[in-house]
Design a protein around this motif. Sequence first.
Motif, PDB file in Angstrom:
ATOM      1  N   THR A  15      91.703   2.598  73.981  1.00 18.31           N
ATOM      2  CA  THR A  15      92.934   1.997  74.487  1.00 18.31           C
ATOM      3  C   THR A  15      92.596   0.849  75.437  1.00 18.31           C
ATOM      4  OG1 THR A  15      93.032   3.481  76.407  1.00 18.31           O
ATOM      5  CG2 THR A  15      94.177   4.199  74.420  1.00 18.31           C
ATOM      6  N   GLY A  44      94.880  -1.167  78.169  1.00 20.13           N
ATOM      7  CA  GLY A  44      96.225  -1.111  78.741  1.00 20.13           C
ATOM      8  C   GLY A  44      97.002  -0.045  77.993  1.00 20.13           C
ATOM      9  N   LYS A  45      98.168  -0.412  77.458  1.00 22.01           N
ATOM     10  CA  LYS A  45      98.976   0.594  76.755  1.00 22.01           C
ATOM     11  C   LYS A  45      98.788   0.532  75.249  1.00 22.01           C
ATOM     12  CE  LYS A  45     102.224   1.503  80.313  1.00 22.01           C
ATOM     13  NZ  LYS A  45     103.520   2.036  80.647  1.00 22.01           N
ATOM     14  N   GLU A  46      97.918  -0.376  74.779  1.00 25.13           N
ATOM     15  CA  GLU A  46      97.732  -0.527  73.330  1.00 25.13           C
ATOM     16  C   GLU A  46      96.591   0.362  72.821  1.00 25.13           C
ATOM     17  OE1 GLU A  46      97.258  -4.021  69.942  1.00 25.13           O
ATOM     18  OE2 GLU A  46      97.161  -4.603  72.032  1.00 25.13           O
TER      19      GLU A  46
END
Lengths: 208, 208
Positions: B91, B93-95
């Motif tokens: 991952t 960040g949020k991806e």
Amino acid sequence: MLAPIKHLLSNYRIVLASGSPRRQELVQMLGLNAELCPSTFEENLDVADFKEFSDYIEATALGKAEEVFQRLSGVDDSKKLLVIAADTMVTLGKEIYGKPKDAADAVRMLTNLSGACNRVFTGVVFKHALGVRKFTETADVYFGQLTEAQIQSYVDSGDPLDKAGAYGVQGPGGALIRRIDGDFYCVMGLPLNRLCCELNKLFLEDLN
Amino acid sequence: MLAPIKHLLSNYRIVLASGSPRRQELVQMLGLNAELCPSTFEENLDVADFKEFSDYIEATALGKAEEVFQRLSGVDDSKKLLVIAADTMVTLGKEIYGKPKDAADAVRMLTNLSGACNRVFTGVVFKHALGVRKFTETADVYFGQLTEAQIQSYVDSGDPLDKAGAYGVQGPGGALIRRIDGDFYCVMGLPLNRLCCELNKLFLEDLN
């Protein structure tokens, strides 16, 4: 990682002043065409003569690099010579852990390392006709709690006997370690990312 | 690391629910006699259905473990069956970065990872006749600054194409990374120290 200097590397004879199969494997992984030439430099410097621990390690690596450079320079001058030397040391608190003297010494070291954090230093020196470039990387290695049976079984495998600190991260010894803060390849004996960054600088700055 | 349960392991047929040559290599390094049996479980869970990211990863690993356990149990009951499954995700960040779709996708991922810190999660599940044991390990991976030429050269090597996040730490991709805070083997796909600790507990607690 060496893409920016690929066209320059082929003008050089690159020699790794080491007999370590682990370092050879790592250098090959980079696609770097380097010969192995173990140094005869006697590794007997006194740590008390150095202000910083990294100075001590780099001095040992420099000793290896200069000995090999002197021996090989002039032998084949169709290509310019670059010697890469490295030295790795393990410390626990203020104590330096070199290669264990024997199996009992390996058990002693591993018993102390169990559940504790040791620090690994790898110093690297580049020696070429125009000068020297050097750097040191460190990594903190956190061992899990080991039982006597686990230590004895690892020592019986023979793996610890030729390694600083009596362990290798890249073989069965890797399972003894719960985390590393730093470059795994520094612990293995050659910090690859920093090595590539410094090689790029060497060829694009010092040797241009 | 498995010395405390060596005498118990031989009573079990141990199967790794994976087709990954990297995981096979790691399991062999532990001296664990495990067969490889890739799962047919369709990895299509929706991360939005899980409160914690580790729950999501463990659910995928559990899906693999249960499919293989169901397929193999009863086939050969001369030995008790233990299935080990793992799932690794990257991952930033949020991806979530899975395996790249193609070379251009690998370039995109590596361009984003350059100079940044990504987090790797590896979830592991043990499935046996009496139940399940699961855990997740994480590690923070700090990439060096990469040039376009360095990224392109690494993608051209083909190494990134079958790997989550478009990199492998154990091959030439290792040189892209300046430090890892956590277990190197978690990033490689199987956190060895934790795996051994949990296997010891499994055999000495759950299966005794």
